[in-house]
Enzyme design. Structure first.
Site, mmCIF file in Angstrom:
data_model
loop_
_atom_site.group_PDB
_atom_site.id
_atom_site.type_symbol
_atom_site.label_atom_id
_atom_site.label_comp_id
_atom_site.label_asym_id
_atom_site.label_seq_id
_atom_site.Cartn_x
_atom_site.Cartn_y
_atom_site.Cartn_z
ATOM 1 N N TYR A 98 -1.727 -0.208 10.740
ATOM 2 C CA TYR A 98 -1.949 -0.887 9.720
ATOM 3 C C TYR A 98 -0.435 -0.827 8.715
ATOM 4 O O TYR A 98 0.312 -1.543 8.142
ATOM 5 C CB TYR A 98 -3.000 -0.448 9.434
ATOM 6 C CG TYR A 98 -2.987 -0.642 7.358
ATOM 7 C CD1 TYR A 98 -3.547 -2.933 7.448
ATOM 8 C CD2 TYR A 98 -3.153 -0.154 6.379
ATOM 9 C CE1 TYR A 98 -3.170 -2.444 6.117
ATOM 10 C CE2 TYR A 98 -3.850 -0.414 4.948
ATOM 11 C CZ TYR A 98 -3.278 -1.610 5.017
ATOM 12 O OH TYR A 98 -3.162 -1.657 3.383
ATOM 13 N N LYS A 143 2.250 -3.330 7.451
ATOM 14 C CA LYS A 143 2.728 -3.805 5.795
ATOM 15 C C LYS A 143 4.385 -2.726 5.618
ATOM 16 O O LYS A 143 5.064 -3.902 4.993
ATOM 17 C CB LYS A 143 1.520 -2.613 4.766
ATOM 18 C CG LYS A 143 -0.055 -2.864 5.130
ATOM 19 C CD LYS A 143 0.291 -4.324 4.761
ATOM 20 C CE LYS A 143 -0.078 -4.624 3.064
ATOM 21 N NZ LYS A 143 -0.417 -5.745 2.808
ATOM 22 N N THR A 167 1.075 -0.808 -0.086
ATOM 23 C CA THR A 167 -0.460 -0.809 -0.074
ATOM 24 C C THR A 167 1.193 1.131 -0.037
ATOM 25 O O THR A 167 1.952 1.582 0.420
ATOM 26 C CB THR A 167 -0.689 -0.324 1.556
ATOM 27 O OG1 THR A 167 -1.402 1.238 1.440
ATOM 28 C CG2 THR A 167 0.246 -0.329 3.049
ATOM 29 N N ASP A 168 0.352 2.254 -0.329
ATOM 30 C CA ASP A 168 1.068 3.474 -0.111
ATOM 31 C C ASP A 168 0.916 4.149 0.848
ATOM 32 O O ASP A 168 1.792 5.172 1.540
ATOM 33 C CB ASP A 168 -0.139 5.026 -0.974
ATOM 34 C CG ASP A 168 -1.031 5.212 -0.862
ATOM 35 O OD1 ASP A 168 -1.738 4.097 -0.177
ATOM 36 O OD2 ASP A 168 -1.711 5.833 -2.147
ATOM 37 N N GLU A 169 0.647 3.490 2.266
ATOM 38 C CA GLU A 169 0.075 3.813 3.518
ATOM 39 C C GLU A 169 1.503 3.830 4.396
ATOM 40 O O GLU A 169 1.890 4.090 5.005
ATOM 41 C CB GLU A 169 -1.047 3.361 4.146
ATOM 42 C CG GLU A 169 -2.481 3.871 3.205
ATOM 43 C CD GLU A 169 -3.516 3.090 3.957
ATOM 44 O OE1 GLU A 169 -3.123 3.092 5.603
ATOM 45 O OE2 GLU A 169 -4.305 3.406 3.363
HETATM 46 P P1 NAD Z 1 -9.229 -7.168 2.433
HETATM 47 O O1 NAD Z 1 -9.365 -7.267 3.620
HETATM 48 O O2 NAD Z 1 -11.094 -7.039 1.756
HETATM 49 O O3 NAD Z 1 -9.219 -9.010 1.806
HETATM 50 C C1 NAD Z 1 -8.637 -9.633 3.114
HETATM 51 C C2 NAD Z 1 -8.461 -11.020 2.893
HETATM 52 O O4 NAD Z 1 -6.926 -11.780 3.475
HETATM 53 C C3 NAD Z 1 -9.558 -11.801 2.822
HETATM 54 O O5 NAD Z 1 -10.207 -12.238 1.771
HETATM 55 C C4 NAD Z 1 -8.726 -12.329 4.482
HETATM 56 O O6 NAD Z 1 -9.857 -13.274 4.524
HETATM 57 C C5 NAD Z 1 -7.314 -12.508 4.004
HETATM 58 N N1 NAD Z 1 -6.968 -13.442 5.591
HETATM 59 C C6 NAD Z 1 -6.768 -12.057 6.172
HETATM 60 N N2 NAD Z 1 -6.090 -12.896 6.821
HETATM 61 C C7 NAD Z 1 -5.554 -13.492 6.919
HETATM 62 C C8 NAD Z 1 -4.865 -15.094 6.986
HETATM 63 N N3 NAD Z 1 -3.988 -14.743 8.055
HETATM 64 N N4 NAD Z 1 -4.504 -15.601 5.850
HETATM 65 C C9 NAD Z 1 -5.353 -16.096 4.620
HETATM 66 N N5 NAD Z 1 -5.431 -15.307 4.402
HETATM 67 C C10 NAD Z 1 -6.262 -14.152 5.020
HETATM 68 O O7 NAD Z 1 -8.529 -6.986 1.897
HETATM 69 P P2 NAD Z 1 -7.904 -5.157 0.734
HETATM 70 O O8 NAD Z 1 -8.793 -4.794 0.159
HETATM 71 O O9 NAD Z 1 -8.294 -7.118 -1.265
HETATM 72 O O10 NAD Z 1 -6.625 -5.480 0.472
HETATM 73 C C11 NAD Z 1 -5.452 -6.406 -0.069
HETATM 74 C C12 NAD Z 1 -4.240 -6.553 -0.180
HETATM 75 O O11 NAD Z 1 -3.874 -5.460 -0.892
HETATM 76 C C13 NAD Z 1 -3.704 -6.305 0.944
HETATM 77 O O12 NAD Z 1 -2.595 -6.628 1.145
HETATM 78 C C14 NAD Z 1 -4.058 -4.253 1.861
HETATM 79 O O13 NAD Z 1 -2.854 -3.920 2.616
HETATM 80 C C15 NAD Z 1 -3.690 -4.306 0.076
HETATM 81 N N6 NAD Z 1 -4.245 -2.971 -0.471
HETATM 82 C C16 NAD Z 1 -5.200 -2.850 -0.234
HETATM 83 C C17 NAD Z 1 -5.678 -1.193 -0.778
HETATM 84 C C18 NAD Z 1 -7.340 -0.661 -0.431
HETATM 85 O O14 NAD Z 1 -7.501 -0.245 -1.244
HETATM 86 N N7 NAD Z 1 -8.406 -1.861 0.310
HETATM 87 C C19 NAD Z 1 -4.600 -0.442 -0.842
HETATM 88 C C20 NAD Z 1 -3.406 -1.096 -1.621
HETATM 89 C C21 NAD Z 1 -3.285 -2.250 -1.478
HETATM 90 P P1 TYD Z 2 -10.860 4.230 4.234
HETATM 91 O O1 TYD Z 2 -11.609 3.730 3.538
HETATM 92 O O2 TYD Z 2 -10.951 3.756 5.905
HETATM 93 O O3 TYD Z 2 -8.702 3.786 4.045
HETATM 94 P P2 TYD Z 2 -7.727 4.348 4.231
HETATM 95 O O4 TYD Z 2 -7.952 4.709 5.534
HETATM 96 O O5 TYD Z 2 -7.129 3.057 3.719
HETATM 97 O O6 TYD Z 2 -7.166 5.634 3.845
HETATM 98 O O7 TYD Z 2 -10.634 5.403 4.956
HETATM 99 C C1 TYD Z 2 -10.487 6.452 3.410
HETATM 100 C C2 TYD Z 2 -10.360 8.011 4.200
HETATM 101 O O8 TYD Z 2 -11.975 7.917 4.722
HETATM 102 C C3 TYD Z 2 -9.339 8.197 5.135
HETATM 103 O O9 TYD Z 2 -9.229 9.417 5.370
HETATM 104 C C4 TYD Z 2 -10.333 8.399 6.237
HETATM 105 C C5 TYD Z 2 -12.117 8.705 5.910
HETATM 106 N N1 TYD Z 2 -13.067 7.867 6.379
HETATM 107 C C6 TYD Z 2 -14.214 8.125 7.044
HETATM 108 O O10 TYD Z 2 -14.444 9.806 7.037
HETATM 109 N N2 TYD Z 2 -15.428 8.013 7.220
HETATM 110 C C7 TYD Z 2 -15.470 6.278 7.360
HETATM 111 O O11 TYD Z 2 -16.283 6.132 8.012
HETATM 112 C C8 TYD Z 2 -14.342 6.086 6.959
HETATM 113 C C9 TYD Z 2 -14.193 4.350 7.154
HETATM 114 C C10 TYD Z 2 -13.324 6.660 6.856
#
Ligand code: NAD
Ligand code: TYD
Length: 357
Positions: free
Chosen positions: A158, A162, A132-134
Site C-alpha cells: 500500500y 501511494k 498518506t504519512d505511510e
Molecule cells: P477508502 O478505502 O475508505 O475509500 C476509497 C474510495 O475509493 C472508495 O469509495 C472506493 O470505492 C474508491 N475507489 C477505489 N478504487 C477506485 C477506482 N479504481 N476508481 C474510482 N474509485 C475507486 O479510503 P479512505 O480511508 O477514505 O482514504 C481516502 C484517501 O486518503 C486514499 O487516497 C488514502 O490513501 C488517503 N489516506 C487515508 C488515510 C486513512 O487513515 N484512512 C490517511 C491518510 C491518507
Molecule cells: P490500520 O487501521 O489498518 O491502519 P494503518 O495500518 O494504515 O496504520 O491499523 C492501525 C494499526 O492497528 C496498525 O499498527 C495495525 C494495527 N491493527 C491491529 O493491531 N489489529 C487489527 O485488527 C487491525 C486492523 C490493525
C-alpha cells in the site's frame, strides 16, 4: 465546481459532506464503489442538486476526459485509492492498478484538460493529491516526526503504491507545469470508517462480544487525526496552498494501538456497559502484520505556520464522538457487514492462530 474521486469512501464521503456544508460549491463525485465505497454515506445528499454522483473507474481515461469536458471543474481532489495495508499484503495488484495506474490516468486527463484552459483559469486550477504519512516508512522511538523533507521509505505494498503516485504527481508539476498540491496525512478516524481498520473494527467487535485482535505486542504507534480535521486541512490547502508544494497533516497525537483499544473499551464500558464484564476482557494478541511499521508521527508545522490550520478535536473528544456515532448507527454497520466485508474478515484472520474470525 470541483471533481472529487473516491467520494463514497471513508474520507471522501466525509469530505464531500463537509465541503458542501462549508463551501457549498457543486461537486462531481467519481467513485467505482469497490467494497470500500458506500453510497449510503452520501444519503444526506440524495436531493441535493449540488452533488452529482458518477459510478466509474479512475483508470477509465475516456470517462475522465468526458467528465472534465462536461463539468469543467476548477479543481480535482483525488482521494480514490485502495487503502488498507492488510489487503495490500494479501493481494497487491489492485493497489498497483488503482493507486498507480489510476493516478497516472487522472494526471494525464487533467493535463490535457488544463492545457486547453484559458490562462487565468490555468493559474487557478489545482490537482490535489491526497496521500498518506505511510510513504515515509517507520520511525525509531526517539526520532523526530516526519517533515515534508523526510526521505520516502515505504514498507508495505500500500505505502509503496501511494509513494509511486506521489512521485507521479510531483513529476507532472516539474515536467508539465500541472498545478498540483499533495497532502500526506496521518491515520484518520471518525464516522463512516469501514470496520476493517483498527478503530471501527474494535468498536464493532466489542459490541458483538467478539475477541479484539491486537497485532503483535500492540506497542506500534500511529498519529491519529479526526477525519473532519483532515477535511478542513484539505479545504485550506486547496484554497491557499502553493502549487508544487506538499503539506503534512497530523494531529500531534501519537498513541500505541493497545492504548487505543483500551480507550475504546473504557468508553464503551461507560456508554454501553456489558453485563458480562468490562470490554477489555476481549483483548487478544494475535500474530503480527508482516513488515509492520513500528511508528508514524507527523510534524504538521508547515501547514500550521503557512496556512494557519489547526485541528479542532483532541483525541479524547474525537474518539468519544466516534464511539457515539457507531452506537447510534448500528444499521450502517449491519449494512456494511452483510457485504464482502465478511469474506474479507475470514481471509485476513485465518491462520493468525486464534478464534478472531
Ligand atoms: P477508502 O478505502 O475508505 O475509500 C476509497 C474510495 O475509493 C472508495 O469509495 C472506493 O470505492 C474508491 N475507489 C477505489 N478504487 C477506485 C477506482 N479504481 N476508481 C474510482 N474509485 C475507486 O479510503 P479512505 O480511508 O477514505 O482514504 C481516502 C484517501 O486518503 C486514499 O487516497 C488514502 O490513501 C488517503 N489516506 C487515508 C488515510 C486513512 O487513515 N484512512 C490517511 C491518510 C491518507
Ligand atoms: P490500520 O487501521 O489498518 O491502519 P494503518 O495500518 O494504515 O496504520 O491499523 C492501525 C494499526 O492497528 C496498525 O499498527 C495495525 C494495527 N491493527 C491491529 O493491531 N489489529 C487489527 O485488527 C487491525 C486492523 C490493525
Amino acid at each position: 465546481m470541483i471533481l472529487v474521486t473516491g467520494g463514497a469512501g471513508f474520507i471522501g464521503s466525509n469530505f464531500v459532506l463537509d465541503w458542501l456544508a462549508h463551501v457549498g460549491e457543486p461537486v462531481v463525485n467519481l467513485d467505482a464503489l469497490t467494497y470500500a465505497g458506500n453510497l449510503r454515506n452520501l444519503e444526506p445528499l440524495r436531493h441535493d442538486t449540488r452533488h452529482t454522483f458518477v459510478r466509474g473507474d479512475i483508470c477509465d481515461r475516456m470517462l475522465i476526459d468526458r467528465l472534465l469536458a462536461d463539468h469543467r471543474p476548477r479543481a480535482i481532489v483525488h482521494l480514490a485509492a485502495e487503502s488498507h495495508v492488510d489487503r495490500s499484503i494479501q493481494g497487491p495488484s489492485a493497489f498497483i492498478r488503482t493507486n498507480i495506474e489510476g493516478t497516472f490516468a487522472l494526471l494525464e486527463a487533467a493535463r490535457a484538460y488544463w492545457s486547453r484552459l484559458p490562462e487565468h483559469e490555468q493559474r487557478l486550477f489545482r490537482f490535489h493529491h491526497v496521500s498518506t504519512d505511510e510513504v515515509y516508512g517507520s520511525l525509531d522511538p526517539d526520532a523526530s516526526p516526519f517533515t515534508e523533507r523526510h526521505a520516502y521509505e515505504p514498507n508495505s505494498p500500500y505505502a509503496a503504491s501511494k509513494a509511486a503516485s506521489d512521485h507521479l504527481v510531483r513529476a507532472w508539476y516539474h515536467t508539465y507545469g500541472l498545478p498540483v498540491v499533495t497532502t500526506n496525512c496521518s491515520n484518520n478516524y471518525g464516522p463512516l470508517h469501514f470496520p476493517e481498520k483498527l478503530i471501527p473494527l474494535m468498536i464493532v467487535r466489542a459490541l458483538a462480544g467478539k475477541p479484539l485482535p491486537v497485532y503483535g505486542d500492540g506497542l506500534q504507534v500511529r498519529d491519529w487525526l479526526y477525519v473532519k480535521d483532515h477535511c478542513s486541512a484539505i479545504r485550506e490547502v486547496l484554497a491557499r496552498g502553493s502549487a508544487g508544494e506538499t503539506y503534512n497533516i497530523g494531529g500531534r497525537n501519537e498513541q500505541t494501538n493497545i492504548d487505543i483499544v483500551r480507550h475504546i473499551c473504557a468508553l464503551l464500558d461507560e456508554l454501553r456497559p456489558d453485563p458480562s464484564g468490562p470490554y477489555a476482557r476481549l483483548i487478544t494478541h494475535v500474530a503480527d502484520r508482516p513488515g509492520h511499521d513500528r511508528r508514524y508521527a507527523i510534524d504538521a508545522g508547515k501547514i500550521e505556520r503557512e496556512l494557519g490550520w489547526r485541528p479542532t478535536e483532541t483525541f479524547e473528544t474525537g474518539l468519544r464522538k466516534t464511539v457515539q456515532w457507531y452506537l447510534a448507527n448500528a444499521e450502517w454497520v449491519a449494512d456494511v457487514q452483510s457485504g464482502a466485508y465478511r469474506d474479507w474478515l475470514a481471509a485476513n484472520y485465518a491462520g493468525r492462530g486464534d478464534h478472531t474470525a
